[in-house]
Design a protein around this motif. Structure first.
Motif, PDB file in Angstrom:
ATOM      1  N   VAL A  86       0.699  -1.492  -0.119  1.00 33.26           N
ATOM      2  CA  VAL A  86       0.409  -0.112  -0.315  1.00 33.26           C
ATOM      3  C   VAL A  86       1.349   1.306   0.025  1.00 33.26           C
ATOM      4  CG1 VAL A  86      -2.048   1.585   0.882  1.00 33.26           C
ATOM      5  CG2 VAL A  86      -1.606  -1.180   1.182  1.00 33.26           C
ATOM      6  N   LEU A  96       2.168   3.374  -3.644  1.00 34.89           N
ATOM      7  CA  LEU A  96       2.972   3.328  -4.990  1.00 34.89           C
ATOM      8  C   LEU A  96       3.868   4.267  -5.453  1.00 34.89           C
ATOM      9  CD1 LEU A  96       0.480   0.623  -6.542  1.00 34.89           C
ATOM     10  CD2 LEU A  96       2.797  -0.380  -6.012  1.00 34.89           C
ATOM     11  N   GLY A 156       7.597   3.630  -2.936  1.00 37.47           N
ATOM     12  CA  GLY A 156       6.984   2.594  -3.434  1.00 37.47           C
ATOM     13  C   GLY A 156       7.227   1.546  -4.300  1.00 37.47           C
ATOM     14  N   SER A 186      -3.742   7.374  -5.473  1.00 34.21           N
ATOM     15  CA  SER A 186      -3.195   7.882  -7.188  1.00 34.21           C
ATOM     16  C   SER A 186      -3.499   6.964  -8.137  1.00 34.21           C
ATOM     17  CB  SER A 186      -2.064   9.048  -6.969  1.00 34.21           C
ATOM     18  OG  SER A 186      -1.878   8.829  -8.299  1.00 34.21           O
ATOM     19  N   LEU A 205       3.840   5.044   2.927  1.00 32.43           N
ATOM     20  CA  LEU A 205       2.734   6.025   2.779  1.00 32.43           C
ATOM     21  C   LEU A 205       3.591   7.141   2.970  1.00 32.43           C
ATOM     22  CD1 LEU A 205      -0.340   4.043   4.102  1.00 32.43           C
ATOM     23  CD2 LEU A 205       0.204   5.029   2.053  1.00 32.43           C
ATOM     24  N   VAL A 214      -4.316   3.671   7.018  1.00 35.23           N
ATOM     25  CA  VAL A 214      -4.213   2.879   6.213  1.00 35.23           C
ATOM     26  C   VAL A 214      -4.530   1.335   6.890  1.00 35.23           C
ATOM     27  CG1 VAL A 214      -2.559   1.206   4.850  1.00 35.23           C
ATOM     28  CG2 VAL A 214      -3.096   3.690   3.949  1.00 35.23           C
ATOM     29  N   THR A 274       8.399   6.861   7.475  1.00 37.67           N
ATOM     30  CA  THR A 274       8.566   7.692   8.659  1.00 37.67           C
ATOM     31  C   THR A 274       7.887   8.972   9.374  1.00 37.67           C
ATOM     32  OG1 THR A 274      11.244   8.062   6.819  1.00 37.67           O
ATOM     33  CG2 THR A 274      10.795   8.880   8.370  1.00 37.67           C
ATOM     34  N   VAL A 288      13.323   3.221   5.982  1.00 36.44           N
ATOM     35  CA  VAL A 288      14.496   2.657   5.248  1.00 36.44           C
ATOM     36  C   VAL A 288      14.627   4.075   4.619  1.00 36.44           C
ATOM     37  CG1 VAL A 288      13.343   1.516   4.208  1.00 36.44           C
ATOM     38  CG2 VAL A 288      12.940   3.154   3.035  1.00 36.44           C
ATOM     39  N   GLY A 334      17.323   6.685  -0.297  1.00 35.95           N
ATOM     40  CA  GLY A 334      16.498   7.779  -1.669  1.00 35.95           C
ATOM     41  C   GLY A 334      15.768   6.603  -2.784  1.00 35.95           C
ATOM     42  N   VAL A 335      15.194   7.180  -3.618  1.00 34.32           N
ATOM     43  CA  VAL A 335      14.655   6.998  -4.951  1.00 34.32           C
ATOM     44  C   VAL A 335      16.000   5.557  -5.727  1.00 34.32           C
ATOM     45  CG1 VAL A 335      12.836   7.899  -4.753  1.00 34.32           C
ATOM     46  CG2 VAL A 335      15.206   8.604  -6.344  1.00 34.32           C
ATOM     47  N   LYS A 348      15.246   6.711  12.456  1.00 32.57           N
ATOM     48  CA  LYS A 348      15.484   7.753  10.386  1.00 32.57           C
ATOM     49  C   LYS A 348      15.035   8.980  11.143  1.00 32.57           C
ATOM     50  CE  LYS A 348      14.234   8.188   6.600  1.00 32.57           C
ATOM     51  NZ  LYS A 348      14.949   7.894   5.820  1.00 32.57           N
ATOM     52  N   LEU A 363       8.350  16.751   2.193  1.00 36.36           N
ATOM     53  CA  LEU A 363       8.666  14.949   3.199  1.00 36.36           C
ATOM     54  C   LEU A 363       9.868  15.201   4.059  1.00 36.36           C
ATOM     55  CD1 LEU A 363       7.687  11.885   0.884  1.00 36.36           C
ATOM     56  CD2 LEU A 363       6.390  13.166   2.843  1.00 36.36           C
ATOM     57  N   ASP A 370      10.005  15.292   8.186  1.00 33.44           N
ATOM     58  CA  ASP A 370      10.971  14.445   8.700  1.00 33.44           C
ATOM     59  C   ASP A 370      11.699  15.305   9.205  1.00 33.44           C
ATOM     60  OD1 ASP A 370      10.381  12.577   7.438  1.00 33.44           O
ATOM     61  OD2 ASP A 370      12.288  12.597   6.799  1.00 33.44           O
TER      62      ASP A 370
HETATM   63  P1  NAD Z   1       5.432   9.806  -2.425  1.00 30.56           P
HETATM   64  O1  NAD Z   1       4.691  10.833  -1.775  1.00 30.56           O
HETATM   65  O2  NAD Z   1       5.499   9.438  -3.759  1.00 30.56           O
HETATM   66  O3  NAD Z   1       4.231   8.205  -2.300  1.00 30.56           O
HETATM   67  C1  NAD Z   1       3.413   8.996  -1.315  1.00 30.56           C
HETATM   68  C2  NAD Z   1       2.073   7.559  -1.898  1.00 30.56           C
HETATM   69  O4  NAD Z   1       1.455   6.818  -1.220  1.00 30.56           O
HETATM   70  C3  NAD Z   1       1.914   8.327  -2.552  1.00 30.56           C
HETATM   71  O5  NAD Z   1       1.468   7.702  -4.209  1.00 30.56           O
HETATM   72  C4  NAD Z   1       0.590   8.857  -1.937  1.00 30.56           C
HETATM   73  O6  NAD Z   1      -0.811   8.574  -3.340  1.00 30.56           O
HETATM   74  C5  NAD Z   1      -0.252   7.189  -1.468  1.00 30.56           C
HETATM   75  N1  NAD Z   1      -0.918   7.024  -0.576  1.00 30.56           N
HETATM   76  C6  NAD Z   1      -1.313   7.894   0.667  1.00 30.56           C
HETATM   77  N2  NAD Z   1      -2.575   7.597   1.200  1.00 30.56           N
HETATM   78  C7  NAD Z   1      -3.063   6.783   0.858  1.00 30.56           C
HETATM   79  C8  NAD Z   1      -4.194   6.019   0.838  1.00 30.56           C
HETATM   80  N3  NAD Z   1      -4.865   5.965   1.741  1.00 30.56           N
HETATM   81  N4  NAD Z   1      -3.853   4.374   0.569  1.00 30.56           N
HETATM   82  C9  NAD Z   1      -2.969   4.524  -0.546  1.00 30.56           C
HETATM   83  N5  NAD Z   1      -2.256   5.074  -0.966  1.00 30.56           N
HETATM   84  C10 NAD Z   1      -1.959   6.338  -0.012  1.00 30.56           C
HETATM   85  O7  NAD Z   1       6.297   9.944  -0.962  1.00 30.56           O
HETATM   86  P2  NAD Z   1       7.575   8.156  -1.103  1.00 30.56           P
HETATM   87  O8  NAD Z   1       8.935   9.478  -1.158  1.00 30.56           O
HETATM   88  O9  NAD Z   1       7.269   7.081  -1.490  1.00 30.56           O
HETATM   89  O10 NAD Z   1       7.881   8.318   0.433  1.00 30.56           O
HETATM   90  C11 NAD Z   1       7.255   7.269   0.882  1.00 30.56           C
HETATM   91  C12 NAD Z   1       7.560   7.720   2.704  1.00 30.56           C
HETATM   92  O11 NAD Z   1       8.919   7.230   2.954  1.00 30.56           O
HETATM   93  C13 NAD Z   1       7.616   8.670   3.240  1.00 30.56           C
HETATM   94  O12 NAD Z   1       6.911   8.646   4.642  1.00 30.56           O
HETATM   95  C14 NAD Z   1       8.708   9.644   3.424  1.00 30.56           C
HETATM   96  O13 NAD Z   1       9.313   9.913   4.032  1.00 30.56           O
HETATM   97  C15 NAD Z   1       9.372   8.348   3.477  1.00 30.56           C
HETATM   98  N6  NAD Z   1      11.008   7.980   2.947  1.00 30.56           N
HETATM   99  C16 NAD Z   1      11.266   8.422   1.547  1.00 30.56           C
HETATM  100  C17 NAD Z   1      12.113   8.793   0.436  1.00 30.56           C
HETATM  101  C18 NAD Z   1      12.764   9.695  -0.561  1.00 30.56           C
HETATM  102  O14 NAD Z   1      13.434   9.466  -0.600  1.00 30.56           O
HETATM  103  N7  NAD Z   1      11.369   9.743  -1.553  1.00 30.56           N
HETATM  104  C19 NAD Z   1      13.682   8.272   0.933  1.00 30.56           C
HETATM  105  C20 NAD Z   1      13.669   6.969   1.837  1.00 30.56           C
HETATM  106  C21 NAD Z   1      12.221   6.905   3.099  1.00 30.56           C
END
Ligand code: NAD
Length: 298
Positions: free
Chosen positions: A7, A9, A13, A33, A65, A74, A96, A121, A124-125, A171, A243, A247
């Motif tokens: 859950v 993506l 994700g 989304s 998320l 969720v 996070t 985690v 990053g991406v 984290k 985000l 943090d």
């Molecule tokens: P993102 O915003 O790109 O992705 C989050 C996804 O969750 C979105 O696609 C959104 O539509 C979905 N979502 C929101 N509410 C939802 C629900 N009720 N049901 C289903 N889906 C739902 O964020 P991200 O960058 O992928 O980050 C996700 C988490 O990981 C965050 O907590 C972030 O702090 C952490 N994180 C991000 C990174 C990074 O580099 N992007 C690295 C490490 C940790």
């Protein structure tokens, strides 16, 4: 083959779920989304229309998320993860989020009979795509052992940080350091350029010197220097400003609760607020460099 429910993506994700598909697992996924769902389907994720449909026959469930509020909805919602997944499933929240929510989720999972881990985690991406993320895990060692064969597909390193919420604690402290290093890297990058240095040359020498840090190596904020940097893509995230602000806010809250002076973190938070006020919440956080670039005080 393990049946996985996923859950969330988004930026993280999607590539993580795609790696599990590539490793031969069956991955059902859900995201509110449409764009995120469509992109994940292209990588072999079986996109579902509900959380219940995603987790109903899962062996392992991941949530990825944005915030603690999303994780609560969720996991604890009426047709959410804990009321829909079989009690044999292990649930891993890799978002996070704040420590208090993480501990509430552990308590709720204990009540519903699920094994649960807070497992945020780092990496990053680019780390998500490469399958070499660092997992910081809070929860029982036997639950971690049960989830390990799947986590290992996504991880370069897995660190058991202790009991419920300790993964999030690690984290939050980690990302506070990242935020400060990113700001320092932005200032150093602009200063080096204004002193007439070639950016690529400077980045390489700094990465091999005492200025070395992850943001400098992975997110260098000048385009054309580091392949993985959002500066090459007009600051499309990556990791959004919103985000990172979340943090740093979690760190500042933890600082308040523990009586810890976090003045550098507070300074970065103020800068991120400026970017958000400019309407850049959804741009990559390395756009912090813009505020340095705009400075011309001499
Ligand atoms: P993102 O915003 O790109 O992705 C989050 C996804 O969750 C979105 O696609 C959104 O539509 C979905 N979502 C929101 N509410 C939802 C629900 N009720 N049901 C289903 N889906 C739902 O964020 P991200 O960058 O992928 O980050 C996700 C988490 O990981 C965050 O907590 C972030 O702090 C952490 N994180 C991000 C990174 C990074 O580099 N992007 C690295 C490490 C940790």
């Amino acid at each position: 083959m393990v049946r996985i429910g996923w859950v969330g993506l988004g930026n993280m994700g999607a590539p993580m779920a795609a790696n599990l598909v590539r490793a031969g697992h069956v991955v059902k996924g859900y995201d509110v989304s449409e764009t995120a769902s469509t992109a994940a389907a292209r990588h072999g994720v079986e996109v579902q229309r509900s959380i219940a449909g995603t987790v109903t026959d899962a062996d392992v469930v991941f949530t990825m998320l944005p915030t603690g509020a999303h994780a609560r909805d969720v996991l604890l919602g009426g047709d959410g993860v804990l009321s829909s997944a079989p009690t044999t499933a292990v649930v891993v929240d890799s978002s996070t989020i704040d420590i208090a929510t993480a501990r509430d989720l552990h308590a709720a999972a204990r009540e519903s009979g699920h094994g649960f881990l807070d497992a945020p985690v780092s990496g990053g991406v680019s780390g998500a795509a490469a399958g070499n993320l660092t997992f910081m895990v809070g929860g029982d060692a036997d639950v971690l052992a049960a989830a390990s064969p799947v986590i290992d597909v996504l991880a370069g390193r897995v660190v058991h940080c202790g009991g419920p919420g300790n993964g999030q604690a690690a984290k939050i402290a980690n990302n506070m350091i990242l935020a400060i290093c990113l700001q320092a890297t932005c200032e150093g990058a602009v200063l080096a350029e204004r002193l007439g240095l070639d950016s690529a040359t400077f980045q390489q020498l700094a990465a091999a010197s005492s200025a070395d840090n992850w943001a400098l190596r992975t997110w260098y904020p000048v385009a054309g220097v580091v392949e993985t940097a959002a500066s090459n893509r007009d600051f499309t995230p990556g990791f959004s400003t919103a985000l990172l602000r979340k943090d740093v806010g979690l760190a500042l809250q933890a600082g308040k609760e523990t009586g810890t002076d976090l003045s550098f973190a507070a300074a970065v938070a103020a800068r991120l607020d400026v970017l958000i006020e400019k309407g850049w919440a959804d741009r990559d956080c390395s756009i912090l460099v813009d505020l340095v670039l705009r400075s011309r005080t001499a």
